[in-house]
Design a protein around this motif. Structure first.
Motif, short mmCIF file in Angstrom:
data_model
loop_
_atom_site.label_atom_id
_atom_site.label_comp_id
_atom_site.label_asym_id
_atom_site.label_seq_id
_atom_site.Cartn_x
_atom_site.Cartn_y
_atom_site.Cartn_z
N GLU A 1 -0.93 -37.08 -58.38
CA GLU A 1 -1.19 -35.60 -58.47
C GLU A 1 0.30 -34.98 -59.27
N VAL A 2 0.30 -34.39 -60.24
CA VAL A 2 1.16 -33.91 -61.11
C VAL A 2 1.34 -32.51 -60.86
N HIS B 1 -5.08 -27.73 -60.00
CA HIS B 1 -4.45 -28.98 -59.47
C HIS B 1 -4.63 -29.83 -60.80
N VAL B 2 -3.43 -30.76 -61.04
CA VAL B 2 -3.37 -31.23 -62.17
C VAL B 2 -3.14 -32.82 -61.59
N TYR C 1 -5.42 -37.07 -68.30
CA TYR C 1 -5.38 -35.98 -67.41
C TYR C 1 -6.27 -35.19 -67.06
N SER C 2 -6.73 -34.75 -65.84
CA SER C 2 -7.79 -33.97 -65.35
C SER C 2 -6.96 -32.54 -64.90
N TYR C 3 -7.26 -31.43 -65.41
CA TYR C 3 -6.95 -30.20 -65.14
C TYR C 3 -7.80 -29.57 -64.45
N ASN D 1 3.74 -22.50 -63.71
CA ASN D 1 3.20 -21.84 -64.90
C ASN D 1 2.51 -22.52 -65.88
N ASN D 2 1.50 -23.21 -65.51
CA ASN D 2 0.48 -24.21 -66.30
C ASN D 2 1.14 -24.97 -67.33
N ARG D 3 2.48 -25.57 -67.17
CA ARG D 3 3.15 -26.43 -67.60
C ARG D 3 3.51 -27.48 -66.99
N PHE D 4 3.58 -28.67 -67.51
CA PHE D 4 4.33 -29.85 -67.23
C PHE D 4 4.84 -30.87 -68.07
N SER D 5 5.64 -31.81 -67.68
CA SER D 5 6.30 -32.70 -68.69
C SER D 5 5.43 -34.01 -68.95
#
Length: 154
Positions: free
Chosen positions: A107-108, A96-97, A126-128, A112-116
């Motif tokens: 929420e983001v 959850h990002v 950010y919280s991952y 595949n553990n990637r975002f812009s």
């Protein structure tokens, strides 16, 4: 302290932590980094629950913004790709990002553990939140952790 999705995630992990027999290696969650433009940056470990060597431990920390107080934001370009990386097996199977901007948390979507990075200039926290859910027993957590970092879109 404001309750949010990540706090609930950690609380759920706490409640079901003792139900697993598998456990994970290490005394605490592994270190994690983010990759931006072929450069690696550390993250800050926040709240977590960890089950190792037959024992479980839960640690509660400050929220994302307070946890990162005094940390210099990582400078990024608008829309730049951010990849979360961890050299650990097994890989977490729940992610959850969330992003905090102007005291508003959203929420983001990460694939595949990637975002812009956002397109608007500003400072973003950010919280991952990740979890190692037991694959044999439904709703049983072997561990969970929240990693935090701050970026500045230039």
């Amino acid at each position: 302290m404001k309750w949010n999705l990540l706090s609930i995630f950690v609380l759920l992990g706490t409640l079901i932590m003792g139900c697993s027999n598998n456990g994970l290696s290490g005394e605490e969650p592994p270190k994690a980094t983010i990759q931006i433009a072929n450069k690696s940056y550390p993250t800050t470990l926040g709240s977590y629950c960890w089950h190792s060597k037959g024992e479980g431990i839960c640690v509660d920390t400050a929220g994302t913004v307070d946890l990162l107080e005094g940390k210099k934001p990582i400078e990024v370009k608008a829309g730049e790709q951010i990849t979360f990386e961890m050299d650990y097996e097994p890989k977490p199977n729940e992610i959850h990002v969330s992003k905090i901007y102007n005291n508003k948390e959203t929420e983001v979507q990460a694939e595949n553990n990637r975002f812009s990075a956002p397109m608007e200039k500003g400072i973003y926290y950010y919280s991952y939140a990740i979890g190692w859910m037991d694959e044999k027993q439904e709703n049983v957590s072997n561990g969970d952790a929240v990693y935090a970092f701050v970026i500045e879109v230039k």
